[in-house]
Design an enzyme around this catalytic site. Sequence first.
Site, mmCIF file in Angstrom:
data_model
loop_
_atom_site.group_PDB
_atom_site.id
_atom_site.type_symbol
_atom_site.label_atom_id
_atom_site.label_comp_id
_atom_site.label_asym_id
_atom_site.label_seq_id
_atom_site.Cartn_x
_atom_site.Cartn_y
_atom_site.Cartn_z
ATOM 1 N N SER A 151 0.960 -1.267 0.103
ATOM 2 C CA SER A 151 -0.067 0.022 0.013
ATOM 3 C C SER A 151 0.867 1.221 -0.101
ATOM 4 O O SER A 151 1.652 1.468 -0.861
ATOM 5 C CB SER A 151 -0.976 -0.015 1.302
ATOM 6 O OG SER A 151 -1.919 0.818 1.168
ATOM 7 N N ASP B 112 -4.967 -4.192 5.825
ATOM 8 C CA ASP B 112 -5.355 -5.057 4.614
ATOM 9 C C ASP B 112 -4.343 -6.086 4.471
ATOM 10 O O ASP B 112 -2.968 -6.023 4.878
ATOM 11 C CB ASP B 112 -5.689 -4.501 3.421
ATOM 12 C CG ASP B 112 -6.308 -5.322 2.245
ATOM 13 O OD1 ASP B 112 -6.889 -6.353 2.674
ATOM 14 O OD2 ASP B 112 -6.081 -4.759 1.153
ATOM 15 N N HIS C 34 -2.670 -0.772 -3.383
ATOM 16 C CA HIS C 34 -3.746 0.080 -3.480
ATOM 17 C C HIS C 34 -3.383 1.344 -4.107
ATOM 18 O O HIS C 34 -2.635 1.973 -4.137
ATOM 19 C CB HIS C 34 -4.000 0.248 -1.722
ATOM 20 C CG HIS C 34 -4.265 -0.834 -0.739
ATOM 21 N ND1 HIS C 34 -4.158 -0.762 0.248
ATOM 22 C CD2 HIS C 34 -4.809 -1.975 -1.212
ATOM 23 C CE1 HIS C 34 -4.318 -2.016 0.848
ATOM 24 N NE2 HIS C 34 -5.164 -2.625 -0.177
#
Lengths: 190, 299
Positions: free
Chosen positions: A10, A130, A37
């Site tokens: 991310s 996540d 992401h």
Amino acid sequence: MFEAVAIGVSAGGLRALRSVLGPLPESFRLPIAIVQHIEANSDDYLAEYLGSLSSIRVKEAEDKEAMEGGTAYLAPAGYHLLVEPDRTFSLSVDDKVNYCRPSIDLLFESAADAFGATLVGIVLTGANGDGSKGLRHIKGRGGYAIVQDPATAEAPYMPRTAAAGVAADRIVPLEEIPKLLVQLAQVTRQ
Amino acid sequence: MSLMSRDIEVGAEADVSGVALSQQNDPEAVSFELLLEGIKRRWGYDFTHYSRASLKRRLDQARRDAGYERYTELLDRLLHDDAFFDHFLKYMSITVTEMFRDPAFYRVVRERVVPILKTFPFVKIWHAGCATGEEVYSLAIILHEEGFLDRATIYATDFNKQSLDVAQRGVYPVAHLDQHAANYRSSGGTRPFSDYFSSAYGLAKIKNVLKERVTFSYHNLVTDGVFGEMNVIFCRNVLIYFDKTLQNRAFELFTNSLRHGGFLCLGTKETLNFSSVKRHYEQIEGRCKIFKKCGTGDV
Ligand SMILES: C[S@@+](CC[C@H](N)C(=O)[O-])C[C@H]1O[C@@H](n2cnc3c(N)ncnc32)[C@H](O)[C@@H]1O
């Protein structure tokens, strides 16, 4: 013998992916599926950029595309990326998971179901949670779990959370990941 | 070093052909197949050619929420409890949608497709898998602004009856309007977006003028047939849920429902380049998945 790699990343992902994919040799034989992401309406610039500085092929994953060795596949912006039991990709616009679409957990869980003990899962830098659940699922299916050493992460929260949630096989500095992947790719049946 | 000890361990368990074999008769795989077969025979809904990974995720969710450990328990309930089946169907339909989703796509529709439609006295448009209707009303807004809506008939279909009800009502949370308005503007819309709704109590109701030319109805892409003589078919973000076999069935259905020179509009990450009908189409623009039917015959 390992058959595939799944990477979740991310915040700070651009640099991290460059450091992981860049040094991999052209002969690297495993397919790599990546969730980074990213904003929903982004184009496929990231794949082009990473491809331009890697020896392996880098592309955006397409729906129903078969996973090929020596290729890194990025989840398209705004779509979840899933691995089917027949080792092709599927995309979905299901609800966000952990506020994310694409979600790392979804990629990891589906890839673990498809590859079982032959999957390597890696959690890199990021500022949200996540990927933790997914990495546990990978371990649960007998796969190999790698977490970037949070001390070497631009955003340590994601690798720290992942490492806290599962007994990772290795927690390594970013720079050592390519070498480790090459070693794992060479592991053969005893 | 941990890598090395692990090598031996992995070597012992990672017999690949063994994995594939065991998957065919392991209890989980068998009960999963039985579940799909049972739903199909009992209720006529055939999910056997849906993409497995997200199908499994949804079935797992339904199973867990109902408090069951096993697919066979879920199957038993589904076979004997009609009300539960209706409840279950909600899990099987992903209704995530937006107005003017992918603004660049709607810009091309407005600038490249609508001018061609205007050469016809009258056009028929089919939205397959319209979910809760946002996409349908987006098109209605464009046609309205282009002064062409009263010469169009829009058929909007889905296999989720609850979504169709929402679509029919055309009432959405006001909270969503900002996102929709932003999409509308980046798609090239220039009017005050709020003009298209009447708002009260946190809800926004789409204006009647945008609904008059739209008919919502049930249609299942797996089992139902051709929808005749369309000038345009929209089917966006539905086919990603199907496997290749089912995708091809849908593509053939669309091709047989589309007039010569008609347009098939797919989601941004969908393509018919790998399909059995590819030779009947050409893509009208580089990035947007809008395909013009060129071949003459049906398939
Ligand atoms: C993710 S939504 C897409 C909504 C909209 N087209 C869009 O792109 O925003 C997928 C829709 O496909 C519908 N669908 C799935 N399988 C179907 C089938 N076999 N027949 C008709 N509709 C189906 C679902 O009910 C859902 O409304």
